[in-house]
Enzyme design. Sequence first.
Site, PDB file in Angstrom:
ATOM      1  N   ASN A 286    -118.012  -1.057  34.010  1.00 54.50           N
ATOM      2  CA  ASN A 286    -118.046  -0.191  32.828  1.00 54.50           C
ATOM      3  C   ASN A 286    -116.930  -0.599  31.871  1.00 54.50           C
ATOM      4  O   ASN A 286    -115.774  -0.244  32.071  1.00 54.50           O
ATOM      5  CB  ASN A 286    -117.868   1.275  33.237  1.00 54.50           C
TER       6      ASN A 286
ATOM      7  N   SER B 165    -125.723   0.145  26.704  1.00 53.02           N
ATOM      8  CA  SER B 165    -125.979   1.179  25.700  1.00 53.02           C
ATOM      9  C   SER B 165    -127.388   1.015  25.173  1.00 53.02           C
ATOM     10  O   SER B 165    -127.854  -0.111  24.938  1.00 53.02           O
ATOM     11  CB  SER B 165    -124.987   1.085  24.540  1.00 53.02           C
TER      12      SER B 165
ATOM     13  N   TYR C 291    -119.731  -4.161  19.137  1.00 52.24           N
ATOM     14  CA  TYR C 291    -120.060  -3.324  20.303  1.00 52.24           C
ATOM     15  C   TYR C 291    -121.540  -3.423  20.634  1.00 52.24           C
ATOM     16  O   TYR C 291    -121.928  -3.627  21.788  1.00 52.24           O
ATOM     17  CB  TYR C 291    -119.673  -1.874  20.022  1.00 52.24           C
TER      18      TYR C 291
ATOM     19  N   LYS D 223    -123.245  -5.122  24.033  1.00 49.40           N
ATOM     20  CA  LYS D 223    -124.071  -4.356  24.966  1.00 49.40           C
ATOM     21  C   LYS D 223    -125.485  -4.921  25.047  1.00 49.40           C
ATOM     22  O   LYS D 223    -126.118  -4.901  26.108  1.00 49.40           O
ATOM     23  CB  LYS D 223    -124.095  -2.883  24.547  1.00 49.40           C
TER      24      LYS D 223
ATOM     25  N   ASP E 234    -112.551   8.521  25.015  1.00 49.90           N
ATOM     26  CA  ASP E 234    -111.585   8.100  23.999  1.00 49.90           C
ATOM     27  C   ASP E 234    -112.235   7.237  22.917  1.00 49.90           C
ATOM     28  O   ASP E 234    -111.775   7.230  21.773  1.00 49.90           O
ATOM     29  CB  ASP E 234    -110.449   7.300  24.649  1.00 49.90           C
TER      30      ASP E 234
END
Length: 215
Positions: free
Chosen positions: A20, A94, A141, A145, A174
């Site tokens: 992760n 994701s 990001y 993913k 976060d």
Amino acid sequence: MFLDENMVHERRSLPWTVNNAGVNGAITKEELWKVDFGEIVGVNARPLKELVKQTYETAENCMRTNYYGIKQLSKALIPLLLLSNSARTVNVSSILGQLEELEDVDGLTEGKVDKVVEGFLEDVKENLIETNGWPLNFSAYFVSKAALAYTRILAMKYPRIAINAVHPGSVGTDINYHNGKLPVEEGAKGPVMLALMPEGGPSGLFFDETNVSTF
């Protein structure tokens, strides 16, 4: 990542890893999460450069963590996992990480995935993200993913290990200033389910929380 080596060497049952990595590849302001989500991602997204700043350095760090990191860790641990008759690997991905270039997961190779990642980083360096149609806002990001379609490649290469990817849901952490819809405990359900599934379970699949989806 979780691995009990004693379990691998002595009991030879149910060793598992959960990979992760959650670097978002950008510098953000908390006000971003007050914007309608449809304006941040998707077909109606608009550039939010005042709230999301992506540089080559943040994009490269994102790829090194979210994609290359998982690749390197997997290759290091697979020899240990192969000592078991029922090993599991779970890559946390994701549902937003989808790219047309990686849709044919059955025809993918590691070289093809690497080429997409390298091409993206080159476009970041040349400031061609919008010109070449990469996702707006958090493009690093999303690409990192999407590159976890690599999970399918691993699963085909190592059929003795159940290797799957999972989208845990919109979890408050976060990375989004704890503005996700789910608490961490709820987001853990999908990864834990795949790590502890019975022998003979699926491999090479993508799950949306606890349900089978598509890469």
